[in-house]
Design a protein around this motif. Structure first.
Motif, PDB file in Angstrom:
ATOM      1  N   LYS A  74     -10.247  11.113 -28.416  1.00 46.82           N
ATOM      2  CA  LYS A  74     -10.844  11.648 -27.391  1.00 46.82           C
ATOM      3  C   LYS A  74     -12.231  12.209 -27.329  1.00 46.82           C
ATOM      4  CE  LYS A  74      -6.020  12.373 -25.421  1.00 46.82           C
ATOM      5  NZ  LYS A  74      -5.207  13.312 -24.709  1.00 46.82           N
ATOM      6  N   PRO A  75     -13.189  11.385 -27.934  1.00 49.17           N
ATOM      7  CA  PRO A  75     -14.320  12.109 -28.084  1.00 49.17           C
ATOM      8  C   PRO A  75     -15.202  12.399 -27.032  1.00 49.17           C
ATOM      9  CG  PRO A  75     -14.575   9.752 -28.917  1.00 49.17           C
ATOM     10  CD  PRO A  75     -12.998  10.218 -28.527  1.00 49.17           C
ATOM     11  N   ASP A  76     -16.101  13.689 -26.987  1.00 47.35           N
ATOM     12  CA  ASP A  76     -16.995  13.658 -25.717  1.00 47.35           C
ATOM     13  C   ASP A  76     -18.134  14.348 -26.351  1.00 47.35           C
ATOM     14  OD1 ASP A  76     -18.124  14.115 -23.423  1.00 47.35           O
ATOM     15  OD2 ASP A  76     -16.814  15.688 -22.824  1.00 47.35           O
ATOM     16  N   ALA A  77     -19.266  13.845 -26.213  1.00 44.28           N
ATOM     17  CA  ALA A  77     -20.421  14.230 -27.216  1.00 44.28           C
ATOM     18  C   ALA A  77     -21.738  14.219 -26.274  1.00 44.28           C
ATOM     19  CB  ALA A  77     -20.650  13.486 -28.403  1.00 44.28           C
ATOM     20  N   THR A  78     -22.631  15.169 -26.097  1.00 43.52           N
ATOM     21  CA  THR A  78     -23.550  14.932 -25.398  1.00 43.52           C
ATOM     22  C   THR A  78     -24.961  15.516 -26.297  1.00 43.52           C
ATOM     23  OG1 THR A  78     -22.628  15.540 -23.438  1.00 43.52           O
ATOM     24  CG2 THR A  78     -24.902  15.972 -23.363  1.00 43.52           C
ATOM     25  N   LEU A  79     -26.056  14.780 -26.400  1.00 48.66           N
ATOM     26  CA  LEU A  79     -27.067  15.108 -27.043  1.00 48.66           C
ATOM     27  C   LEU A  79     -28.377  15.809 -25.986  1.00 48.66           C
ATOM     28  CD1 LEU A  79     -28.950  15.514 -29.963  1.00 48.66           C
ATOM     29  CD2 LEU A  79     -29.743  13.003 -29.102  1.00 48.66           C
ATOM     30  N   TYR A  80     -28.774  17.279 -26.260  1.00 52.44           N
ATOM     31  CA  TYR A  80     -29.800  17.822 -25.497  1.00 52.44           C
ATOM     32  C   TYR A  80     -31.101  17.924 -26.092  1.00 52.44           C
ATOM     33  CZ  TYR A  80     -25.473  18.995 -22.737  1.00 52.44           C
ATOM     34  OH  TYR A  80     -24.338  19.067 -22.088  1.00 52.44           O
TER      35      TYR A  80
END
Length: 507
Positions: free
Chosen positions: A468-474
């Motif tokens: 259940k991956p959830d990744a965000t690049l800012y």
């Protein structure tokens, strides 16, 4: 004044002069008590009385027996032969040849010489015995037998009044339980205590093969209580105990060491230093307090640990040892530092367990959890388990921190360097990216039930999100640094030990 009065004063002056008494005491005549036959003759112009058969002489409280003798009355001396026996107030001496000077009360006995106080027996080839001081000495090698103890030396002195034997040169005390060797030793026949005054060793004859060294001290062979000092140590098959002074009760198996204490575990390659040590051989327990330091020796490095109290147990069946550290625990190794309030090391599985707010620093990474375990293999760190509320963080700059959070973690090491981390449950990460110019360019925020993080040169190189991956690049400027701190983050760099000496300072 009349001639009679002058003569009287002259005689009175001589009689009461102190020197007269010394002369009279020194020359108290030896008495002939009995002999089967007695005849007078001259030898080299000197008057001699020849006595044969059941001869007995007496001077003060001393009796001298022999088969035959020549008595020089003018010199107050005796040459006696056969079955010599001298009976003094505190000892008896036997031999075959005797020369006795009655003026000085000194004797020389030769051949099959034996001296006893009724309990101890000293034998030698030749012995001098002063009846004034009741001191005997020998220099041709002698042996003392006192119950189970047999002592031998090249030279010796026996103090009859004090029941003390002083041995010198190649001294050996043999007991069914141990063998003592010393350069200089005193032995009290009443208390059966040996006193050491030079390099001395005690080697156990039992299976434990205990070995003791000291250069000063004493050992009571009755009670088996002892005291050792001056470069003293006690060595068993697995441990060596050093201290400025050591009290040891062999019967109870209890040892106490004071000042500059050091316990060396030769099997586990562990050295424990402190100010005071207590060891109980029967319960296989030991305790060290004071300025304690435990040193665990690795192949190319050592780990140093300090705590208020160090405690150890040894399972006599499995032969496994467990070490405990209590209160204000701090460790330092060039590539690993840490702190906690209690620690346990078990030789059974070569694992170090950290409890009560543990923190570890591995190079640039800070690791925290409710409890942490380090598994050692081949004297190297193999893996690390972080259990419950696991957190790993490292600094990118003074405001930004890479963070890894999860329920439990397992870290793996290569040559003592952390290279991979498995996060099991509730995985969260924040880590920063840099461009080719090594400038901060972005921040990646990710969540996954389980994670695998790969580390190179103490930096996160890759993160694998498994469930259940959830990744965000800012972009780096889009989020303020204070917004990028996971719950539970606590930077503790100021509490990190910087060197070996720093482990003694609790922060």
């Amino acid at each position: 004044m009349s001639r009679l009065n002058v003569r009287f004063l002259f005689l009175t002056a001589i009689f009461f002069h102190p020197g007269y008494f010394l002369f009279a005491q020194k020359n108290k005549q030896v008495e002939i008590v009995q002999a089967s036959s007695l005849e007078g003759s001259k030898i080299n112009g000197i008057e001699v009385r020849r006595l044969v058969g059941n001869v007995i002489f007496k001077q003060d409280n001393t009796l001298m027996y022999c088969d035959s003798a020549l008595f020089y009355e003018t010199t107050n001396s005796i040459d006696a032969f056969g079955n010599i026996r001298i009976e003094g107030p505190d000892a008896k001496m036997y031999g075959e040849i005797l020369h006795y000077d009655g003026n000085t009360k000194s004797s020389r006995v030769n051949k099959n010489v034996r001296l006893t106080d009724g309990k101890m027996e000293l034998t030698t080839d030749a012995m001098n015995y002063d009846l004034n001081t009741e001191i005997a000495d020998y220099s041709t090698g002698g042996k003392v037998v006192d119950n189970e103890n047999v002592l031998t030396s090249q030279r010796g002195y026996y103090y009859s009044k004090d029941k003390m034997v002083f041995f010198k040169d190649n001294v050996v005390l043999v007991n069914p339980k141990y063998i003592m060797n010393s350069d200089t030793l005193k032995y009290n026949t009443t208390s059966a205590t040996a006193f050491f005054y030079g390099p001395s060793t005690i080697q156990s004859t039992s299976k434990d093969s205990a070995y003791i060294y000291c250069e000063n001290g004493w050992y009571n062979t009755k009670t088996e209580k002892s005291f050792f000092s001056k470069h003293a140590f006690i060595q068993t098959r697995e441990n060596i105990l050093n201290g400025d002074s050591i009290l040891y009760n062999r019967k109870e198996g209890i040892g106490r060491a004071f000042k500059n204490v050091m316990i060396t575990d030769t099997t586990q390659k562990i050295i424990i230093n402190g100010d005071y040590a207590y060891i109980n051989e029967k319960t296989n327990r030991s305790l060290v307090t004071g300025k304690t330091m435990l040193t665990k020796i690795f192949d190319t490095d050592s780990m140093y640990l300090h705590a208020d109290t160090l405690y150890a147990t040894n399972d006599s069946v499995t032969k496994q040892k467990t070490y405990f550290a209590y209160k204000h625990v701090r460790i330092f190794k060039t590539d690993l530092q840490g702190k906690c309030d209690s620690l346990v090391y078990s030789s059974k599985d070569s694992t170090i367990h950290f409890y009560s707010d543990p923190v570890l620093w591995s190079n640039q990474n800070q690791l925290t959890a409710d409890s942490i375990s380090l598994l050692l293999a081949g004297n190297k760190i193999y893996s690390m388990n972080l259990r419950v509320n696991s957190f790993i963080s490292s600094s990118e700059d003074s405001l930004r921190f890479n963070q890894i959070k999860g329920r439990d973690m397992i870290g793996y090491f290569n040559d003592n360097n952390l290279y991979k981390i498995n996060v099991n449950g509730n995985g969260q990460t924040i880590y920063y990216l840099r461009n080719n110019k090594k400038q901060l360019s972005g921040v990646n925020r990710a969540e996954s039930s389980d994670l695998i993080i790969f580390i190179e040169e103490s930096k996160v190189q890759k993160i694998s999100l498994l469930n259940k991956p959830d990744a965000t690049l800012y972009p780096i400027k889009q989020i303020e640094p204070q917004e990028l701190k996971l719950k539970g983050f606590n930077w503790l760099k100021d509490k990190q030990p910087r060197n070996k000496e720093d482990i003694f300072i609790w922060k």
